[in-house]
Motif scaffolding. Structure first.
Motif, PDB file in Angstrom:
ATOM      1  N   ARG A  28       0.829  -1.208   0.000  1.00 48.14           N
ATOM      2  CA  ARG A  28       0.000   0.000   0.000  1.00 48.14           C
ATOM      3  C   ARG A  28       0.863   1.258   0.000  1.00 48.14           C
ATOM      4  O   ARG A  28       0.579   2.224  -0.724  1.00 48.14           O
ATOM      5  CB  ARG A  28      -0.910  -0.003   1.230  1.00 48.14           C
ATOM      6  N   LEU A  29       1.980   1.244   0.788  1.00 48.29           N
ATOM      7  CA  LEU A  29       2.881   2.398   0.810  1.00 48.29           C
ATOM      8  C   LEU A  29       3.545   2.589  -0.546  1.00 48.29           C
ATOM      9  O   LEU A  29       3.676   3.717  -1.046  1.00 48.29           O
ATOM     10  CB  LEU A  29       3.938   2.204   1.908  1.00 48.29           C
ATOM     11  N   LEU A  30       3.969   1.478  -1.166  1.00 50.62           N
ATOM     12  CA  LEU A  30       4.596   1.579  -2.480  1.00 50.62           C
ATOM     13  C   LEU A  30       3.626   2.129  -3.520  1.00 50.62           C
ATOM     14  O   LEU A  30       3.987   2.971  -4.361  1.00 50.62           O
ATOM     15  CB  LEU A  30       5.123   0.204  -2.908  1.00 50.62           C
ATOM     16  N   GLY A  31       2.381   1.665  -3.458  1.00 47.12           N
ATOM     17  CA  GLY A  31       1.400   2.185  -4.401  1.00 47.12           C
ATOM     18  C   GLY A  31       1.110   3.646  -4.184  1.00 47.12           C
ATOM     19  O   GLY A  31       0.940   4.412  -5.146  1.00 47.12           O
ATOM     20  N   ASP A  32       1.063   4.079  -2.927  1.00 44.52           N
ATOM     21  CA  ASP A  32       0.801   5.486  -2.644  1.00 44.52           C
ATOM     22  C   ASP A  32       1.958   6.374  -3.106  1.00 44.52           C
ATOM     23  O   ASP A  32       1.734   7.486  -3.618  1.00 44.52           O
ATOM     24  CB  ASP A  32       0.553   5.681  -1.150  1.00 44.52           C
ATOM     25  N   LEU A  33       3.206   5.878  -2.896  1.00 46.25           N
ATOM     26  CA  LEU A  33       4.367   6.695  -3.275  1.00 46.25           C
ATOM     27  C   LEU A  33       4.535   6.786  -4.795  1.00 46.25           C
ATOM     28  O   LEU A  33       4.891   7.845  -5.326  1.00 46.25           O
ATOM     29  CB  LEU A  33       5.647   6.134  -2.641  1.00 46.25           C
ATOM     30  N   MET A  34       4.301   5.692  -5.491  1.00 47.66           N
ATOM     31  CA  MET A  34       4.538   5.656  -6.924  1.00 47.66           C
ATOM     32  C   MET A  34       3.318   6.044  -7.750  1.00 47.66           C
ATOM     33  O   MET A  34       3.360   5.972  -8.975  1.00 47.66           O
ATOM     34  CB  MET A  34       4.990   4.244  -7.325  1.00 47.66           C
ATOM     35  N   GLN A  35       2.275   6.452  -7.098  1.00 47.50           N
ATOM     36  CA  GLN A  35       1.047   6.774  -7.837  1.00 47.50           C
ATOM     37  C   GLN A  35       1.261   7.960  -8.765  1.00 47.50           C
ATOM     38  O   GLN A  35       0.849   7.943  -9.932  1.00 47.50           O
ATOM     39  CB  GLN A  35      -0.086   7.051  -6.836  1.00 47.50           C
ATOM     40  N   SER A  36       1.897   8.984  -8.286  1.00 49.17           N
ATOM     41  CA  SER A  36       2.164  10.171  -9.109  1.00 49.17           C
ATOM     42  C   SER A  36       3.664  10.461  -9.219  1.00 49.17           C
ATOM     43  O   SER A  36       4.043  11.604  -9.494  1.00 49.17           O
ATOM     44  CB  SER A  36       1.436  11.379  -8.510  1.00 49.17           C
ATOM     45  N   TYR A  37       4.487   9.451  -8.979  1.00 48.42           N
ATOM     46  CA  TYR A  37       5.952   9.641  -8.988  1.00 48.42           C
ATOM     47  C   TYR A  37       6.484   9.492 -10.408  1.00 48.42           C
ATOM     48  O   TYR A  37       6.170   8.517 -11.106  1.00 48.42           O
ATOM     49  CB  TYR A  37       6.629   8.633  -8.057  1.00 48.42           C
ATOM     50  N   VAL A  38       7.307  10.454 -10.859  1.00 53.61           N
ATOM     51  CA  VAL A  38       7.955  10.415 -12.176  1.00 53.61           C
ATOM     52  C   VAL A  38       9.462  10.335 -11.933  1.00 53.61           C
ATOM     53  O   VAL A  38      10.065  11.310 -11.438  1.00 53.61           O
ATOM     54  CB  VAL A  38       7.599  11.652 -13.014  1.00 53.61           C
ATOM     55  N   PRO A  39      10.118   9.215 -12.217  1.00 53.89           N
ATOM     56  CA  PRO A  39      11.544   9.075 -11.890  1.00 53.89           C
ATOM     57  C   PRO A  39      12.471   9.945 -12.731  1.00 53.89           C
ATOM     58  O   PRO A  39      13.642  10.092 -12.393  1.00 53.89           O
ATOM     59  CB  PRO A  39      11.816   7.578 -12.141  1.00 53.89           C
ATOM     60  N   HIS A  40      11.952  10.549 -13.800  1.00 56.82           N
ATOM     61  CA  HIS A  40      12.822  11.372 -14.650  1.00 56.82           C
ATOM     62  C   HIS A  40      12.852  12.830 -14.209  1.00 56.82           C
ATOM     63  O   HIS A  40      13.614  13.612 -14.770  1.00 56.82           O
ATOM     64  CB  HIS A  40      12.340  11.292 -16.098  1.00 56.82           C
ATOM     65  N   LEU A  41      12.026  13.175 -13.257  1.00 60.47           N
ATOM     66  CA  LEU A  41      11.984  14.548 -12.783  1.00 60.47           C
ATOM     67  C   LEU A  41      12.843  14.713 -11.542  1.00 60.47           C
ATOM     68  O   LEU A  41      12.874  13.847 -10.667  1.00 60.47           O
ATOM     69  CB  LEU A  41      10.541  14.962 -12.464  1.00 60.47           C
ATOM     70  N   ARG A  42      13.539  15.849 -11.483  1.00 56.17           N
ATOM     71  CA  ARG A  42      14.411  16.150 -10.350  1.00 56.17           C
ATOM     72  C   ARG A  42      13.569  16.424  -9.111  1.00 56.17           C
ATOM     73  O   ARG A  42      12.558  17.144  -9.174  1.00 56.17           O
ATOM     74  CB  ARG A  42      15.274  17.363 -10.696  1.00 56.17           C
ATOM     75  N   PRO A  43      13.959  15.884  -7.946  1.00 56.23           N
ATOM     76  CA  PRO A  43      13.155  16.087  -6.719  1.00 56.23           C
ATOM     77  C   PRO A  43      13.338  17.477  -6.148  1.00 56.23           C
ATOM     78  O   PRO A  43      14.020  17.664  -5.126  1.00 56.23           O
ATOM     79  CB  PRO A  43      13.695  15.004  -5.782  1.00 56.23           C
ATOM     80  N   ALA A  44      12.742  18.466  -6.796  1.00 54.78           N
ATOM     81  CA  ALA A  44      12.810  19.853  -6.330  1.00 54.78           C
ATOM     82  C   ALA A  44      11.417  20.451  -6.392  1.00 54.78           C
ATOM     83  O   ALA A  44      10.712  20.332  -7.403  1.00 54.78           O
ATOM     84  CB  ALA A  44      13.779  20.659  -7.187  1.00 54.78           C
ATOM     85  N   LYS A  45      10.999  21.096  -5.316  1.00 56.71           N
ATOM     86  CA  LYS A  45       9.671  21.702  -5.284  1.00 56.71           C
ATOM     87  C   LYS A  45       9.579  22.901  -6.214  1.00 56.71           C
ATOM     88  O   LYS A  45       8.550  23.152  -6.833  1.00 56.71           O
ATOM     89  CB  LYS A  45       9.322  22.124  -3.856  1.00 56.71           C
ATOM     90  N   HIS A  46      10.703  23.643  -6.306  1.00 56.70           N
ATOM     91  CA  HIS A  46      10.741  24.819  -7.159  1.00 56.70           C
ATOM     92  C   HIS A  46      11.915  24.696  -8.127  1.00 56.70           C
ATOM     93  O   HIS A  46      12.884  23.972  -7.875  1.00 56.70           O
ATOM     94  CB  HIS A  46      10.876  26.094  -6.306  1.00 56.70           C
ATOM     95  N   ASP A  47      11.845  25.416  -9.207  1.00 58.24           N
ATOM     96  CA  ASP A  47      12.913  25.349 -10.210  1.00 58.24           C
ATOM     97  C   ASP A  47      14.245  25.865  -9.678  1.00 58.24           C
ATOM     98  O   ASP A  47      15.312  25.447 -10.123  1.00 58.24           O
ATOM     99  CB  ASP A  47      12.509  26.147 -11.449  1.00 58.24           C
ATOM    100  N   SER A  48      14.169  26.776  -8.751  1.00 56.31           N
ATOM    101  CA  SER A  48      15.413  27.354  -8.212  1.00 56.31           C
ATOM    102  C   SER A  48      16.043  26.499  -7.123  1.00 56.31           C
ATOM    103  O   SER A  48      17.153  26.788  -6.679  1.00 56.31           O
ATOM    104  CB  SER A  48      15.137  28.754  -7.660  1.00 56.31           C
ATOM    105  N   ASP A  49      15.342  25.469  -6.671  1.00 56.94           N
ATOM    106  CA  ASP A  49      15.902  24.612  -5.618  1.00 56.94           C
ATOM    107  C   ASP A  49      17.040  23.759  -6.172  1.00 56.94           C
ATOM    108  O   ASP A  49      17.034  23.324  -7.330  1.00 56.94           O
ATOM    109  CB  ASP A  49      14.808  23.721  -5.033  1.00 56.94           C
ATOM    110  N   VAL A  50      18.023  23.505  -5.337  1.00 58.11           N
ATOM    111  CA  VAL A  50      19.198  22.686  -5.681  1.00 58.11           C
ATOM    112  C   VAL A  50      19.185  21.439  -4.823  1.00 58.11           C
ATOM    113  O   VAL A  50      18.984  21.514  -3.598  1.00 58.11           O
ATOM    114  CB  VAL A  50      20.512  23.469  -5.469  1.00 58.11           C
ATOM    115  N   VAL A  51      19.392  20.316  -5.440  1.00 59.61           N
ATOM    116  CA  VAL A  51      19.416  19.025  -4.738  1.00 59.61           C
ATOM    117  C   VAL A  51      20.846  18.750  -4.269  1.00 59.61           C
ATOM    118  O   VAL A  51      21.784  18.726  -5.084  1.00 59.61           O
ATOM    119  CB  VAL A  51      18.923  17.890  -5.646  1.00 59.61           C
TER     120      VAL A  51
END
Length: 467
Positions: A28-51
């Motif tokens: 259930r946790l895996l389904g909830d996390l991957m429901q809207s997860y796109v692995p090609h996108l950088r994990p940043a809330k804003h464009d100016s954020d740096v990982v």
């Protein structure tokens, strides 16, 4: 009986239910996390954020170093840590589930390439940094003592890690920021000392020993020296197959083998020169007074060589020379030259005839002239006078030939002694050159060590405090 067995049946059923419930929570946790997860996108809330990506390199094995190809083969583990806000959850919503393990292909991964260095493509999106543990930045290559296998040829002296920024490169381009892991290794010399250096030193020592052969044994000297030269060439070819084909630096072992080749070639040249001097004769070369003074008087005393004093006949004088090279002042008539060319039987017959006439005249001279025999005695003496003169001339001729032979032998002996002295001088020079050159190159190898610190001028050791 039946009442006592019911708890035993309920316990396995409860364990199965709890296990199924645990698996359902992960699913259930895996389904909830991957429901809207796109692995090609950088994990940043804003464009100016740096990982922020932390790197840690763990070395498990130093396999080999191909010096010719300049390639180092190792086994390493790269540990990268970053924060992905899309993979957050509240453990209380999933029955206290804190850890979820996923395949790396299902999540976003930083675009980091490990070559001779670690680099990324854009500092506006990713910020590389070294990992931290217990409040200390790991500025070194981590080595797990339980998993690491030590190499038998190379020893690791330093293993620092640095975060570098290239100010000349734009921030949007690759190579602006990089984490460099340095591995400073040093060769363990025991293998090369036993298999290459020690045999080369022993074989080259054989080339030095050829000076203990007689000065006239030039052929044997050259044969031994050339055999040593061939053996050294084989060792040089073996080393040339392992070193890289570069002109920027020459390995010390190649320098030493080249030095031994030069010494052996000089020994061959010395053997040829000494042989040429030893085989000279008065007929072909005249010895100068300076050469005689230096090589027959001065150097033998300095080198403590036992040289017998030469006979007086060996001393050159100012007597006129004949065409055959003799230095005597006596002249040889045509009759004497013919006498020298006669067979031995003819010479003995003439000598016997002359001895008879001389003996008869001497006997009459001892008895004295008898009465009435004065004229006969004088006639016999007159008849024996040419024989006596011929006997004196023959004695002079023999003395002249003996002087010429003695002078020739003394001249040969002089040149031979000069060859001996020259051979001894070459031996001392080559021995000093061999010892000093070998000691100098070995001292260069002794002082060519890894520095105590990995970077000159940087006081940090780039090691954990426990080391």
């Amino acid at each position: 009986m039946h009442g006592g067995q019911r708890p035993l049946l309920l316990l396995p059923l409860l364990a199965v239910c709890l296990g199924a419930q645990g698996r359902n929570q992960e699913e259930r946790l895996l389904g909830d996390l991957m429901q809207s997860y796109v692995p090609h996108l950088r994990p940043a809330k804003h464009d100016s954020d740096v990982v922020n990506v932390s790197l840690k390199l763990t070395l498990t094995n130093l396999i080999s170093l191909n010096e010719r190809e300049e390639a180092l083969t190792t086994n390493v583990w790269i540990e990268m840590q970053w924060c992905d806000y899309r993979l957050r959850w509240d453990p209380r919503d999933y029955d206290g589930l804190w850890v979820l393990r996923l395949p790396s292909t299902m999540v976003w991964r930083p675009d980091v390439v490990l070559e001779n260095k670690s680099q990324t493509y854009s500092t506006n999106e990713i910020n590389l940094q070294l990992s931290q543990e217990d409040g200390q930045t790991i500025e070194w290559i981590f080595i797990d003592p339980e998993a690491f296998t030590e190499n038998g040829e190379w020893a690791i002296r330093h293993r620092p890690a640095k975060m570098l920024l290239d100010e000349a490169a734009p921030a949007e381009e690759a190579g602006h920021q990089k984490v460099v892991f340095y591995l400073l290794i040093q060769r363990k010399p025991l293998f090369y000392v036993i298999n290459i250096i020690a045999p080369c030193v022993l074989i080259s020592s054989v080339a030095i020993l050829i000076y203990f052969l007689p000065a006239k044994a030039g052929g044997q000297k050259c044969t031994v020296a050339i055999n040593v030269l061939l053996a050294q060439t084989v060792f040089l070819f073996l080393v040339a197959k392992k070193v890289p084909e570069t002109s920027q630096a020459v390995p010390l072992i190649s320098k030493y083998l080249t030095f031994l080749l030069v010494v052996t070639i000089l020994i061959v040249v010395n053997a040829v020169v000494v042989l040429n001097v030893s085989l000279r004769s008065p007929h072909t070369h005249s010895m100068a007074r300076g050469v005689r003074k230096v090589f027959l008087r001065l150097l033998p005393q300095l080198l403590r060589m036992h040289v017998r004093p030469l006979a007086p006949a060996a001393v050159q004088d100012a007597r006129p020379r004949l065409q055959n090279g003799s230095s005597t002042g006596w002249s040889i008539t045509a009759g004497e030259e013919v006498a020298l060319c006669l067979p031995r039987s003819e010479l003995l017959f003439r000598q016997h005839q002359r001895n008879g006439l001389v003996r008869a005249a001497l006997e009459k001279l001892e008895k004295g002239p008898e009465s009435g025999q004065s004229q006969e005695w004088c006639g016999s003496l007159k008849q024996a006078a040419p024989a006596i003169q011929a006997c004196v001339e023959a004695c002079n001729l023999i003395a002249c030939a003996r002087y010429q032979q003695s002078h020739f032998d003394s001249g040969n002996k002089e040149w031979f002694l000069v060859g001996r002295v020259l051979d001894r001088v070459c031996f001392l020079v080559m021995l000093s050159l061999f010892v000093c050159g070998t000691a100098g190159i070995f001292l260069m190898a002794h002082y060519n060590r890894m520095p105590a610190l990995p970077f000159p001028g940087d006081p940090r050791s780039y090691l954990p405090s426990s080391d």
